[in-house]
Scaffold this motif. Structure first.
Motif, PDB file in Angstrom:
ATOM      1  N   LEU A 124       0.809  -1.304   0.133  1.00  0.00           N
ATOM      2  CA  LEU A 124       0.044  -0.009   0.054  1.00  0.00           C
ATOM      3  C   LEU A 124       0.819   1.317  -0.094  1.00  0.00           C
ATOM      4  O   LEU A 124       1.692   1.126   0.701  1.00  0.00           O
ATOM      5  CB  LEU A 124      -0.931  -0.013   0.981  1.00  0.00           C
ATOM      6  CG  LEU A 124      -1.779  -1.103   1.391  1.00  0.00           C
ATOM      7  CD1 LEU A 124      -2.535  -1.185   2.960  1.00  0.00           C
ATOM      8  CD2 LEU A 124      -3.035  -1.075   0.308  1.00  0.00           C
ATOM      9  N   TYR A 137       0.707   4.195   1.866  1.00  0.00           N
ATOM     10  CA  TYR A 137       0.300   4.861   2.754  1.00  0.00           C
ATOM     11  C   TYR A 137       0.209   6.347   2.682  1.00  0.00           C
ATOM     12  O   TYR A 137       1.303   6.908   2.454  1.00  0.00           O
ATOM     13  CB  TYR A 137       1.068   4.471   4.198  1.00  0.00           C
ATOM     14  CG  TYR A 137       0.644   3.096   4.740  1.00  0.00           C
ATOM     15  CD1 TYR A 137      -0.255   2.607   4.717  1.00  0.00           C
ATOM     16  CD2 TYR A 137       1.964   2.318   4.843  1.00  0.00           C
ATOM     17  CE1 TYR A 137      -0.603   1.312   5.206  1.00  0.00           C
ATOM     18  CE2 TYR A 137       1.700   1.008   5.377  1.00  0.00           C
ATOM     19  CZ  TYR A 137       0.541   0.470   5.715  1.00  0.00           C
ATOM     20  OH  TYR A 137       0.404  -0.458   6.065  1.00  0.00           O
ATOM     21  N   ALA A 182      -6.825  -1.499   6.549  1.00  0.00           N
ATOM     22  CA  ALA A 182      -6.444  -1.621   5.002  1.00  0.00           C
ATOM     23  C   ALA A 182      -5.507  -2.862   4.967  1.00  0.00           C
ATOM     24  O   ALA A 182      -5.565  -3.377   3.802  1.00  0.00           O
ATOM     25  CB  ALA A 182      -6.093  -0.168   4.343  1.00  0.00           C
ATOM     26  N   TYR A 211      -0.741  -0.182  -3.837  1.00  0.00           N
ATOM     27  CA  TYR A 211      -1.710   0.381  -4.180  1.00  0.00           C
ATOM     28  C   TYR A 211      -2.033   1.751  -3.644  1.00  0.00           C
ATOM     29  O   TYR A 211      -1.669   2.112  -2.537  1.00  0.00           O
ATOM     30  CB  TYR A 211      -3.098  -0.090  -3.414  1.00  0.00           C
ATOM     31  CG  TYR A 211      -3.673  -1.438  -4.235  1.00  0.00           C
ATOM     32  CD1 TYR A 211      -4.669  -1.431  -5.241  1.00  0.00           C
ATOM     33  CD2 TYR A 211      -3.101  -2.900  -3.987  1.00  0.00           C
ATOM     34  CE1 TYR A 211      -5.191  -2.464  -5.826  1.00  0.00           C
ATOM     35  CE2 TYR A 211      -3.719  -3.819  -4.579  1.00  0.00           C
ATOM     36  CZ  TYR A 211      -4.826  -3.775  -5.639  1.00  0.00           C
ATOM     37  OH  TYR A 211      -5.328  -4.854  -6.190  1.00  0.00           O
ATOM     38  N   LEU A 229      -3.825   4.664  -1.689  1.00  0.00           N
ATOM     39  CA  LEU A 229      -4.725   4.480  -0.629  1.00  0.00           C
ATOM     40  C   LEU A 229      -4.999   5.832  -0.012  1.00  0.00           C
ATOM     41  O   LEU A 229      -3.955   6.507   0.124  1.00  0.00           O
ATOM     42  CB  LEU A 229      -4.059   3.563   0.441  1.00  0.00           C
ATOM     43  CG  LEU A 229      -4.781   3.130   1.885  1.00  0.00           C
ATOM     44  CD1 LEU A 229      -6.056   2.222   1.283  1.00  0.00           C
ATOM     45  CD2 LEU A 229      -4.085   2.668   2.917  1.00  0.00           C
ATOM     46  N   ASP A 262      -7.824   6.545  -5.004  1.00  0.00           N
ATOM     47  CA  ASP A 262      -7.697   5.069  -4.663  1.00  0.00           C
ATOM     48  C   ASP A 262      -8.864   4.109  -5.111  1.00  0.00           C
ATOM     49  O   ASP A 262      -9.144   3.102  -4.552  1.00  0.00           O
ATOM     50  CB  ASP A 262      -7.538   4.962  -3.099  1.00  0.00           C
ATOM     51  CG  ASP A 262      -8.564   5.450  -2.285  1.00  0.00           C
ATOM     52  OD1 ASP A 262      -9.585   5.903  -2.866  1.00  0.00           O
ATOM     53  OD2 ASP A 262      -8.552   5.371  -1.250  1.00  0.00           O
ATOM     54  N   ALA A 315      -7.882   0.396  -5.150  1.00  0.00           N
ATOM     55  CA  ALA A 315      -8.198  -0.358  -3.861  1.00  0.00           C
ATOM     56  C   ALA A 315      -9.754  -0.705  -3.557  1.00  0.00           C
ATOM     57  O   ALA A 315      -9.940  -1.681  -2.947  1.00  0.00           O
ATOM     58  CB  ALA A 315      -7.453   0.431  -2.535  1.00  0.00           C
ATOM     59  N   TRP A 346     -11.862  -1.305  -0.517  1.00  0.00           N
ATOM     60  CA  TRP A 346     -11.340  -0.639   0.728  1.00  0.00           C
ATOM     61  C   TRP A 346     -12.477   0.617   1.051  1.00  0.00           C
ATOM     62  O   TRP A 346     -12.970   1.159  -0.128  1.00  0.00           O
ATOM     63  CB  TRP A 346     -10.031   0.046   0.238  1.00  0.00           C
ATOM     64  CG  TRP A 346      -9.678   1.382   0.800  1.00  0.00           C
ATOM     65  CD1 TRP A 346      -9.506   2.555   0.107  1.00  0.00           C
ATOM     66  CD2 TRP A 346      -9.536   1.688   2.272  1.00  0.00           C
ATOM     67  NE1 TRP A 346      -9.206   3.371   1.175  1.00  0.00           N
ATOM     68  CE2 TRP A 346      -9.220   2.984   2.286  1.00  0.00           C
ATOM     69  CE3 TRP A 346      -9.624   0.716   3.395  1.00  0.00           C
ATOM     70  CZ2 TRP A 346      -8.976   3.719   3.653  1.00  0.00           C
ATOM     71  CZ3 TRP A 346      -9.266   1.327   4.509  1.00  0.00           C
ATOM     72  CH2 TRP A 346      -8.886   2.785   4.586  1.00  0.00           C
TER      73      TRP A 346
END
Ligand code: AKB
Length: 318
Positions: free
Chosen positions: A172, A174, A226, A244, A246, A289, A292, A298
């Motif tokens: 991810l 972040y 997540a 991904y 996010l 995102d 996701a 998500w």
């Protein structure tokens, strides 16, 4: 969906994400099945007293392999990382830890036929040439910080190990993560945490970015959810093997100050930007995102007002 018989090693377990992630993973998989891997820093009592702790250097293959063999580890979450502010001041260390540990753990995973690896990337992969608003999943990756350089390289390394060795490595990007349970320092998004900690302590805060600085941010609880969700998703749902995008929240430093003042009216915040302003300015304002959201469903849960209220009312992140 990964098997229920996972044995998990979390490296960097004493850090900001590790502290919360280990607790959640132990709730799901059982205390004995989640090993907290720490280099030097002692983990909080919440980790040390609930399950196994091993001291290891995540860049050293023999040390990682010894722990994998001792417990029959099937899955590694490698959270060992030097964050953006510290990386800018110590680029050699950032290169060594961020990429050295990633390469070591990917190699251990391939050789030991581990089922899964998680590696944290960051919004730091983006730079000033990237579209700043609603930054797409696939876009220009020309980071302006050493930390971002390590994250772009690491994402490509993950993708390579997936392609070449069929290793199930997931990741991810972040945003800045907010929690006051554990503060490790070294990041650019840390002004958010420092501001909240100052308000909690009844102290004034000198913020190291301008009040109009905006970046993607998220409550730690959402980030942990997540992380677990992307790792639990069926492999067929994982369409991104670099990392991904996010997202949850985007707000300015001034907006955080204003939200804090709803609870602590006499809170005082001044602004004195330092070298981290340049890093913050190179990061996106907001993130797309949708991959996701579509691939593994998500959804964030925590808004800015809830995040601040929970922290200031209970003295801890929600
Ligand atoms: C940092 O500020 O370096 C990190 C990040 C956004 O990856 N929190």
């Amino acid at each position: 969906m990964p098997s229920d018989h996972q044995v998990i090693l979390v490296t960097g377990a004493a850090g900001q994400i590790g502290t919360d992630l280990v607790a959640s993973l132990r709730t799901i998989h059982g205390n004995d099945r989640v090993i907290a891997g720490c280099r030097k820093t002692q983990p909080d009592a919440s980790i040390a007293e609930t399950g196994p702790v091993e001291y290891l250097d995540a860049i050293k293959r023999d040390q990682v392999e010894a722990v994998v063999a001792k417990y029959g580890v099937t899955t590694i979450y490698n959270l060992a990382s030097i964050l953006s502010g510290e990386a800018e001041q110590n680029p050699d260390l950032a290169w060594k830890i961020n990429l050295g540990s990633h390469k070591t753990i990917l190699d251990v995973a391939v050789a030991g036929k581990l089922s899964q690896v998680f590696w944290p990337s960051s919004i730091a992969v983006f730079g000033g040439n990237t579209p700043q608003d609603n930054t797409p999943q696939r876009t220009i990756l020309e980071p302006e910080s050493m930390y971002g350089v390590t994250k772009v390289a690491g994402e490509n390394l993950s993708h390579y190990y997936f392609d070449k060795f069929n290793l199930d490595v997931r990741s991810l990007r972040y945003p800045g993560l907010i929690t006051v349970k554990k503060f490790s320092g070294g990041g650019t998004s840390d002004y958010t945490v420092e501001m909240l900690l100052s308000a909690l302590a009844g102290k004034p805060y000198k913020c190291f970015v301008r009040p109009d600085t905006v970046m993607p941010l998220m409550a730690m609880e959402d980030a942990v959810d997540a992380t677990i969700a992307v790792m639990q998703a069926p492999a067929a749902r994982i369409s991104i093997r670099t990392s991904y995008n996010l997202a949850a929240l985007s707000f300015t430093a001034a907006a955080l100050e204003a939200e804090i003042k709803k609870h602590v009216p006499d809170f005082s915040c001044t602004y004195e930007p330092d070298f981290r302003q340049t890093i913050a300015d190179s990061w996106p304002n907001s993130i797309d995102d949708s991959a996701a959201r579509e691939d593994w469903n998500w959804r964030e849960r925590i808004s800015l007002d809830r995040l601040v209220a929970d922290i200031l009312q209970t003295g801890r992140a929600p």
